[in-house]
Design a protein around this motif. Structure first.
Motif, PDB file in Angstrom:
ATOM      1  N   PRO A   1      15.292 -22.500   1.770  1.00 45.74           N
ATOM      2  CA  PRO A   1      15.727 -22.896   3.091  1.00 45.74           C
ATOM      3  C   PRO A   1      15.638 -21.667   3.987  1.00 45.74           C
ATOM      4  CG  PRO A   1      17.541 -22.623   1.752  1.00 45.74           C
ATOM      5  CD  PRO A   1      16.439 -22.520   0.988  1.00 45.74           C
ATOM      6  N   ASP A   2      15.848 -21.465   5.166  1.00 44.49           N
ATOM      7  CA  ASP A   2      16.160 -20.621   6.095  1.00 44.49           C
ATOM      8  C   ASP A   2      17.088 -19.709   5.775  1.00 44.49           C
ATOM      9  OD1 ASP A   2      13.626 -21.022   7.295  1.00 44.49           O
ATOM     10  OD2 ASP A   2      14.185 -20.970   9.258  1.00 44.49           O
ATOM     11  N   ARG A   3      18.294 -20.702   5.298  1.00 43.77           N
ATOM     12  CA  ARG A   3      19.669 -19.927   5.301  1.00 43.77           C
ATOM     13  C   ARG A   3      20.459 -20.811   4.262  1.00 43.77           C
ATOM     14  NH1 ARG A   3      19.129 -22.442   9.944  1.00 43.77           N
ATOM     15  NH2 ARG A   3      17.983 -20.843  10.766  1.00 43.77           N
ATOM     16  N   VAL A   4      21.399 -20.536   3.644  1.00 45.52           N
ATOM     17  CA  VAL A   4      22.126 -21.061   2.700  1.00 45.52           C
ATOM     18  C   VAL A   4      23.747 -20.875   2.853  1.00 45.52           C
ATOM     19  CG1 VAL A   4      23.021 -21.354   0.244  1.00 45.52           C
ATOM     20  CG2 VAL A   4      20.624 -21.122   0.512  1.00 45.52           C
ATOM     21  N   PHE A   5      24.319 -21.894   3.477  1.00 41.89           N
ATOM     22  CA  PHE A   5      25.775 -21.894   3.388  1.00 41.89           C
ATOM     23  C   PHE A   5      26.294 -22.194   2.085  1.00 41.89           C
ATOM     24  CE2 PHE A   5      30.096 -23.787   3.881  1.00 41.89           C
ATOM     25  CZ  PHE A   5      30.770 -22.824   4.530  1.00 41.89           C
ATOM     26  N   ASP A   6      27.210 -21.156   1.325  1.00 41.59           N
ATOM     27  CA  ASP A   6      27.603 -21.332  -0.073  1.00 41.59           C
ATOM     28  C   ASP A   6      28.848 -21.874  -0.159  1.00 41.59           C
ATOM     29  OD1 ASP A   6      29.452 -19.076   0.651  1.00 41.59           O
ATOM     30  OD2 ASP A   6      28.458 -17.811  -0.706  1.00 41.59           O
ATOM     31  N   GLY A   7      29.536 -22.277   0.941  1.00 40.56           N
ATOM     32  CA  GLY A   7      30.925 -22.980   0.696  1.00 40.56           C
ATOM     33  C   GLY A   7      31.854 -22.150   1.478  1.00 40.56           C
ATOM     34  N   THR A   8      31.497 -20.574   1.796  1.00 42.65           N
ATOM     35  CA  THR A   8      32.372 -19.783   2.495  1.00 42.65           C
ATOM     36  C   THR A   8      31.667 -18.772   3.456  1.00 42.65           C
ATOM     37  OG1 THR A   8      33.680 -19.609   0.562  1.00 42.65           O
ATOM     38  CG2 THR A   8      33.799 -17.803   2.056  1.00 42.65           C
ATOM     39  N   VAL A   9      30.167 -18.315   2.966  1.00 39.36           N
ATOM     40  CA  VAL A   9      29.452 -17.374   3.860  1.00 39.36           C
ATOM     41  C   VAL A   9      28.148 -17.898   3.867  1.00 39.36           C
ATOM     42  CG1 VAL A   9      28.403 -14.942   3.494  1.00 39.36           C
ATOM     43  CG2 VAL A   9      30.690 -15.309   2.726  1.00 39.36           C
ATOM     44  N   MET A  10      27.312 -17.549   5.074  1.00 44.11           N
ATOM     45  CA  MET A  10      26.292 -17.950   5.364  1.00 44.11           C
ATOM     46  C   MET A  10      25.329 -16.865   5.114  1.00 44.11           C
ATOM     47  SD  MET A  10      24.417 -20.553   6.689  1.00 44.11           S
ATOM     48  CE  MET A  10      25.285 -21.589   7.974  1.00 44.11           C
ATOM     49  N   HIS A  11      24.079 -17.243   4.114  1.00 42.23           N
ATOM     50  CA  HIS A  11      23.285 -16.221   3.579  1.00 42.23           C
ATOM     51  C   HIS A  11      21.832 -16.604   4.083  1.00 42.23           C
ATOM     52  CE1 HIS A  11      25.878 -14.802   0.712  1.00 42.23           C
ATOM     53  NE2 HIS A  11      26.488 -16.253   0.538  1.00 42.23           N
ATOM     54  N   ALA A  12      21.033 -15.601   4.488  1.00 43.45           N
ATOM     55  CA  ALA A  12      19.772 -15.685   4.994  1.00 43.45           C
ATOM     56  C   ALA A  12      18.841 -15.504   3.935  1.00 43.45           C
ATOM     57  CB  ALA A  12      19.426 -14.707   6.079  1.00 43.45           C
ATOM     58  N   ASN A  13      17.708 -16.133   3.902  1.00 39.20           N
ATOM     59  CA  ASN A  13      16.293 -15.910   2.957  1.00 39.20           C
ATOM     60  C   ASN A  13      17.060 -16.042   1.468  1.00 39.20           C
ATOM     61  OD1 ASN A  13      14.639 -15.320   4.863  1.00 39.20           O
ATOM     62  ND2 ASN A  13      15.731 -13.537   5.180  1.00 39.20           N
ATOM     63  N   TRP A  14      18.076 -16.916   1.179  1.00 39.94           N
ATOM     64  CA  TRP A  14      18.325 -17.358  -0.191  1.00 39.94           C
ATOM     65  C   TRP A  14      17.473 -18.507  -0.910  1.00 39.94           C
ATOM     66  CZ3 TRP A  14      24.031 -17.768  -2.546  1.00 39.94           C
ATOM     67  CH2 TRP A  14      24.637 -16.401  -2.298  1.00 39.94           C
ATOM     68  N   TRP A  15      17.369 -18.371  -2.223  1.00 37.26           N
ATOM     69  CA  TRP A  15      16.868 -19.747  -2.725  1.00 37.26           C
ATOM     70  C   TRP A  15      17.972 -20.295  -3.526  1.00 37.26           C
ATOM     71  CZ3 TRP A  15      11.529 -17.600  -5.055  1.00 37.26           C
ATOM     72  CH2 TRP A  15      10.480 -17.546  -4.010  1.00 37.26           C
ATOM     73  N   VAL A  16      17.581 -21.407  -4.028  1.00 37.84           N
ATOM     74  CA  VAL A  16      18.631 -22.204  -4.788  1.00 37.84           C
ATOM     75  C   VAL A  16      17.978 -22.893  -5.872  1.00 37.84           C
ATOM     76  CG1 VAL A  16      20.447 -23.774  -5.054  1.00 37.84           C
ATOM     77  CG2 VAL A  16      20.366 -22.266  -2.999  1.00 37.84           C
ATOM     78  N   LEU A  17      18.228 -22.893  -7.187  1.00 34.04           N
ATOM     79  CA  LEU A  17      17.383 -23.580  -8.172  1.00 34.04           C
ATOM     80  C   LEU A  17      18.432 -24.442  -8.759  1.00 34.04           C
ATOM     81  CD1 LEU A  17      15.063 -23.578 -10.190  1.00 34.04           C
ATOM     82  CD2 LEU A  17      16.129 -21.925 -11.566  1.00 34.04           C
ATOM     83  N   VAL A  18      17.892 -25.559  -9.109  1.00 30.27           N
ATOM     84  CA  VAL A  18      18.828 -26.576  -9.754  1.00 30.27           C
ATOM     85  C   VAL A  18      17.847 -27.182 -11.073  1.00 30.27           C
ATOM     86  CG1 VAL A  18      19.328 -29.079  -9.373  1.00 30.27           C
ATOM     87  CG2 VAL A  18      19.874 -27.568  -7.524  1.00 30.27           C
ATOM     88  N   ARG A  19      18.797 -27.329 -12.225  1.00 30.32           N
ATOM     89  CA  ARG A  19      18.269 -27.886 -13.138  1.00 30.32           C
ATOM     90  C   ARG A  19      19.071 -29.146 -13.527  1.00 30.32           C
ATOM     91  NH1 ARG A  19      18.416 -23.843 -16.626  1.00 30.32           N
ATOM     92  NH2 ARG A  19      16.188 -23.432 -15.766  1.00 30.32           N
ATOM     93  N   ASP A  20      18.513 -30.454 -13.595  1.00 24.81           N
ATOM     94  CA  ASP A  20      19.324 -31.518 -13.724  1.00 24.81           C
ATOM     95  C   ASP A  20      20.363 -31.679 -12.844  1.00 24.81           C
ATOM     96  OD1 ASP A  20      17.714 -32.168 -15.982  1.00 24.81           O
ATOM     97  OD2 ASP A  20      18.861 -31.117 -17.606  1.00 24.81           O
ATOM     98  N   SER A  21      21.439 -31.761 -13.081  1.00 29.71           N
ATOM     99  CA  SER A  21      22.779 -31.982 -12.434  1.00 29.71           C
ATOM    100  C   SER A  21      23.477 -30.850 -11.839  1.00 29.71           C
ATOM    101  CB  SER A  21      23.768 -33.128 -12.900  1.00 29.71           C
ATOM    102  OG  SER A  21      24.380 -32.543 -14.223  1.00 29.71           O
ATOM    103  N   GLN A  22      22.902 -29.374 -12.100  1.00 26.52           N
ATOM    104  CA  GLN A  22      23.828 -28.355 -12.346  1.00 26.52           C
ATOM    105  C   GLN A  22      22.842 -27.320 -11.172  1.00 26.52           C
ATOM    106  OE1 GLN A  22      24.417 -25.402 -15.881  1.00 26.52           O
ATOM    107  NE2 GLN A  22      26.303 -26.406 -15.521  1.00 26.52           N
ATOM    108  N   ILE A  23      23.694 -26.724 -10.561  1.00 25.45           N
ATOM    109  CA  ILE A  23      23.017 -25.389  -9.779  1.00 25.45           C
ATOM    110  C   ILE A  23      22.862 -24.413 -11.063  1.00 25.45           C
ATOM    111  CG2 ILE A  23      23.360 -23.565  -7.949  1.00 25.45           C
ATOM    112  CD1 ILE A  23      24.948 -25.714  -6.418  1.00 25.45           C
ATOM    113  N   VAL A  24      21.888 -23.795 -11.158  1.00 29.08           N
ATOM    114  CA  VAL A  24      21.685 -22.456 -12.115  1.00 29.08           C
ATOM    115  C   VAL A  24      21.431 -21.463 -11.768  1.00 29.08           C
ATOM    116  CG1 VAL A  24      20.858 -24.192 -14.006  1.00 29.08           C
ATOM    117  CG2 VAL A  24      19.036 -23.157 -12.502  1.00 29.08           C
ATOM    118  N   ALA A  25      21.105 -21.115 -10.292  1.00 34.02           N
ATOM    119  CA  ALA A  25      20.755 -20.027  -9.470  1.00 34.02           C
ATOM    120  C   ALA A  25      20.744 -20.088  -8.172  1.00 34.02           C
ATOM    121  CB  ALA A  25      19.579 -19.318 -10.063  1.00 34.02           C
ATOM    122  N   ALA A  26      21.611 -19.015  -7.511  1.00 28.23           N
ATOM    123  CA  ALA A  26      21.496 -19.113  -6.181  1.00 28.23           C
ATOM    124  C   ALA A  26      21.449 -17.607  -5.520  1.00 28.23           C
ATOM    125  CB  ALA A  26      22.565 -20.005  -5.492  1.00 28.23           C
ATOM    126  N   GLY A  27      20.546 -17.291  -4.626  1.00 30.56           N
ATOM    127  CA  GLY A  27      20.697 -15.759  -4.103  1.00 30.56           C
ATOM    128  C   GLY A  27      19.331 -15.272  -3.777  1.00 30.56           C
TER     129      GLY A  27
END
Length: 418
Positions: free
Chosen positions: A26-52
């Motif tokens: 995405p262009d940006r990621v809101f992680d639940g507290t902070v908005m981040h620009a230029n992050w990626w998020v990797l999901v495997r099955d039902s779990q987030i495995v990486a974000a940043g």
């Protein structure tokens, strides 16, 4: 363009043989507290495995890449106060819903409401009372968990509990269905709480006051001793108590008892909010319900002067913020239309809360207050409940209504990103 995909076989208690991985850009990621620009998020099955930062993420060979250009990726939203077995009162009055709509009709409506809630980006919801539909919210929750119907992950209160003689419907001859379960005193409350737990309640809801005073004015119902008992009995099973309260004395008793959340809070004062802050009790202000009820009586937003009730909402909301009270996001949806849940978020901003704090309330704050440790945040190890909205909700909170993608438990249930 990809449309709605109903693939609800990947829930907490159901496994699948094939593994699936998604990489969100995405262009940006809101992680639940902070908005981040230029992050990626990797999901495997039902779990987030990486974000940043992309450079920190090891991308597997077999992965589905989803570009979310111009969009914000966020945790799945959490509705704090809903009634899936109700529909707007300007369609059918509350009395007539409780008295004349069949159980089959009310359940059918609840199924439709659950789907609308999920498609609006709310992957989890607290349902705080069936209002006469007995324990059917527990059955609805089970149907969602089994993948029979689409809907948000539910925290249910089943019937809710009221003091004898306080609740409606009223003014009818003979025995009629009530909107909640009547119970009083040590034995009565203990039995009702344990019975509701046995029927599937995740949380116990009590009405600390209601419109049963002289001339139908709001007045306290349960004593402080009764409320303390309820907290103790519910707490022994690991459950918490939430109270409906709109009077100063009702709130005072609820605070003294140590409940988890106070719903509505119209009787709040600076002193009471200070006590709530000290005791860690959260407020769910339900702004939209107040405005909706006023509109059903003819009030026109932006044209007519604010009603006394709406002015009071503005005051208590800002007093609570000034006191540092934890504020949950929950609109009392059911009073207004399911699927329009995010309307509460827009009002929270209109009433004075910063957009970033509203996003925080609807995700990480609600998850923490409601006891959902692996939801409400985008972090490695958390459940893959994710939504994408068009634009930047910090710049314009209204874009939370522009939901383009919904993932629940690692399964994409809505995708109109392309």
């Amino acid at each position: 363009m990809r449309y709605v995909v109903f693939a609800f076989f990947l829930l907490f208690n159901i496994s699948v043989n094939a593994q699936s991985s998604y990489l969100f850009k995405p262009d940006r990621v809101f992680d639940g507290t902070v908005m981040h620009a230029n992050w990626w998020v990797l999901v495997r099955d039902s779990q987030i495995v990486a974000a940043g930062d992309p450079a920190t993420i090891q991308v597997p060979e077999k992965v589905t890449v989803i570009d979310l250009k111009g969009m914000t990726l966020m945790p799945g939203l959490i509705e704090g106060h809903s009634h899936l077995f109700l529909h707007p009162y300007n369609e059918t009055s509350w009395n007539d819903q409780v008295l004349t709509e069949s159980g089959a009709e009310r359940t059918a409506r609840a199924v439709v409401h659950a789907r609308a809630t999920l498609m609006a980006g709310f992957t989890t919801a607290r349902d705080l009372g069936t209002e006469g539909a007995m324990y059917d919210d527990a059955g609805l929750k089970e149907a969602i968990n089994k993948g029979i119907i689409p809907g948000p992950r539910l925290i249910v209160a089943t019937r809710a509990i009221v003091a004898t003689g306080s609740y409606g419907p009223k003014g009818y001859n003979g025995d009629i269905p009530l909107g909640a379960e009547e119970a009083d005193g040590t034995d009565g409350l203990t039995k009702a709480i344990r019975s509701q737990i046995g029927h599937g309640a995740d949380v116990i809801k009590l009405y600390a006051d209601y419109r049963w005073g002289l001339n139908k004015t709001p007045a306290p119902t349960f004593t402080a001793t009764e409320l303390k008992l309820a907290v103790e009995v519910a707490g022994s099973s690991g459950r918490y108590v939430v109270v409906h309260s709109g009077t100063e004395e009702g709130m005072r008793r609820a605070i003294e008892a140590g409940v988890r959340t106070i719903e509505h809070g119209d009787g709040g004062t600076p002193e009471l909010f200070r006590l709530m802050k000290e005791k860690g009790i959260a407020l769910c202000p339900t702004l939209t319900a107040t405005e909706s009820i006023a509109s059903y009586k003819g009030w026109r937003k932006g044209i007519d002067q604010e009603t006394v009730a709406i002015k009071q909402k503005h005051k208590i909301f800002n007093d609570a913020m000034k006191a540092g009270v934890t504020i949950c996001m929950g609109g009392d949806v059911g009073v207004f239309a399911h699927g329009d849940n995010s309307r509460e978020m827009l009002l929270m901003v209109e009433y004075g809360m910063k957009p970033i704090d509203v996003l925080h309330a609807a995700t990480a704050v609600n998850a923490s207050v409601f006891g959902l440790p692996l939801l409400g945040n985008i972090r490695a190890g958390y459940v893959a409940d994710l939504i994408a909205v068009k634009g930047d909700p910090v710049a314009d909170i209204a874009v939370v209504k522009l939901v383009s993608m919904v993932m629940q438990n690692g399964v994409i249930v809505l995708d109109i990103t392309r």
